[in-house]
Every structure is written in structure tokens, then in C-alpha cells.
Design a protein around this motif. Structure first.
Motif, PDB file in Angstrom:
ATOM      1  N   LYS A 109      32.375   6.680  27.915  1.00  0.00           N
ATOM      2  CA  LYS A 109      31.369   7.334  27.080  1.00  0.00           C
ATOM      3  C   LYS A 109      29.983   6.769  27.393  1.00  0.00           C
ATOM      4  N   LEU A 110      28.991   7.642  27.406  1.00  0.00           N
ATOM      5  CA  LEU A 110      27.625   7.199  27.652  1.00  0.00           C
ATOM      6  C   LEU A 110      27.139   6.369  26.468  1.00  0.00           C
ATOM      7  N   PRO A 111      26.468   5.248  26.741  1.00  0.00           N
ATOM      8  CA  PRO A 111      26.068   4.315  25.678  1.00  0.00           C
ATOM      9  C   PRO A 111      24.898   4.843  24.835  1.00  0.00           C
ATOM     10  N   GLY A 116      22.202  11.119  26.845  1.00  0.00           N
ATOM     11  CA  GLY A 116      23.417  11.896  26.612  1.00  0.00           C
ATOM     12  C   GLY A 116      24.441  11.123  25.797  1.00  0.00           C
ATOM     13  N   PHE A 117      23.973  10.192  24.959  1.00  0.00           N
ATOM     14  CA  PHE A 117      24.838   9.306  24.170  1.00  0.00           C
ATOM     15  C   PHE A 117      26.061  10.050  23.627  1.00  0.00           C
ATOM     16  N   GLY A 118      27.238   9.459  23.872  1.00  0.00           N
ATOM     17  CA  GLY A 118      28.486  10.034  23.381  1.00  0.00           C
ATOM     18  C   GLY A 118      29.146  10.974  24.364  1.00  0.00           C
ATOM     19  N   GLY A 119      28.389  11.435  25.370  1.00  0.00           N
ATOM     20  CA  GLY A 119      28.971  12.302  26.393  1.00  0.00           C
ATOM     21  C   GLY A 119      29.814  11.487  27.367  1.00  0.00           C
ATOM     22  N   ASP A 120      30.513  12.180  28.245  1.00  0.00           N
ATOM     23  CA  ASP A 120      31.402  11.525  29.200  1.00  0.00           C
ATOM     24  C   ASP A 120      30.737  11.396  30.565  1.00  0.00           C
ATOM     25  N   ALA A 121      30.760  10.185  31.111  1.00  0.00           N
ATOM     26  CA  ALA A 121      30.156   9.912  32.416  1.00  0.00           C
ATOM     27  C   ALA A 121      30.971  10.550  33.542  1.00  0.00           C
TER      28      ALA A 121
END
Length: 131
Positions: A109-111, A116-121
């Protein structure tokens, strides 16, 4: 395919994987002496593409039982906003193998600091080289 990806990842030279680790097994067609394994990764943090946290390398003669030969930890700061291409290289004592497995661990998860906090890298990988 022997074509190394550039910093312009939109050209399609990279393989991208979101929300998952990257795993590949390379069949060398016959047992060969191996002393180095490398795979290339791209980071473009603003586009949710981050380096894997680590890359593990394994070898096998039968494609069933694999022996871990090493781990390469990421050294690129996730907050680096310039596009970075980095080979994760592992030198090993000369060993015979027919199969080489590569496992690159996704950042996850993006920090909180990321837009994009909470999105997937994503992991972007191009060439795997075995010498």
C-alpha cells in the motif's frame, strides 16, 4: 527479449504488476554454471511505481526443489521523485543450475505521504540476466 526499458516506461518496454509480487522462473534449457543473477526495476513514485522492497534469487536443477542463493535489499528511497532504474544484482559462488527463480516483493500500500495514499504500488521489471 534483450531490450532494456528506458525511463519513459510508457513506451511499453517494462512489465508492470500491481498489488502483487513478481515471480518468474527462467529455464536455461540445460544445467549451466552460474555466478551472477540480475534483474532490472524502475521507480516512478508519482505514477505509483516503486522499487520492490527486496528481490530473492533461487536455483534448481529440476524445477521442483529450489535453493535460495541470496537476497538483494532495495536501497532506493521511496520518496525519490526522479525516475530511477536499478539493477538488483547478486554475485554467487559458481553453481550449476538449469532453473533460476526470481521473486521481487511488492512495496504494498502507498504510504501516508504519497499522493495516492492507500492505493496499491506497482512493480516494473524488464530484463533478467544470468551469467
Amino acid at each position: 527479449d534483450g531490450i532494456y526499458g528506458s525511463e519513459n516506461w510508457r513506451k511499453g518496454e517494462w512489465q508492470g504488476y500491481q498489488s502483487q509480487d513478481f515471480e518468474a522462473v527462467v529455464d536455461l534449457q540445460e544445467a549451466k554454471s552460474i555466478s551472477e543473477i540480475s534483474s532490472n526495476y524502475l521507480q516512478d513514485s508519482r505514477s505509483w511505481i516503486l522499487m520492490p522492497t527486496k528481490v530473492e534469487y533461487y536455483i534448481s536443477t529440476d524445477n521442483i526443489t529450489f535453493t535460495k542463493v541470496g537476497t538483494v535489499e532495495n536501497t532506493v528511497e521511496p520518496k525519490e521523485y526522479e525516475t530511477v532504474i536499478k539493477p538488483f544484482e547478486l554475485k554467487i559462488d559458481l553453481q550449476k543450475a538449469r532453473f533460476v527463480k526470481v521473486i521481487a516483493t511488492n512495496y504494498g500500500k502507498l504510504p501516508e505521504w504519497h499522493q495516492g495514499f492507500g492505493g496499491d504500488a506497482f512493480i516494473f521489471v524488464d530484463e533478467i540476466t544470468i551469467d
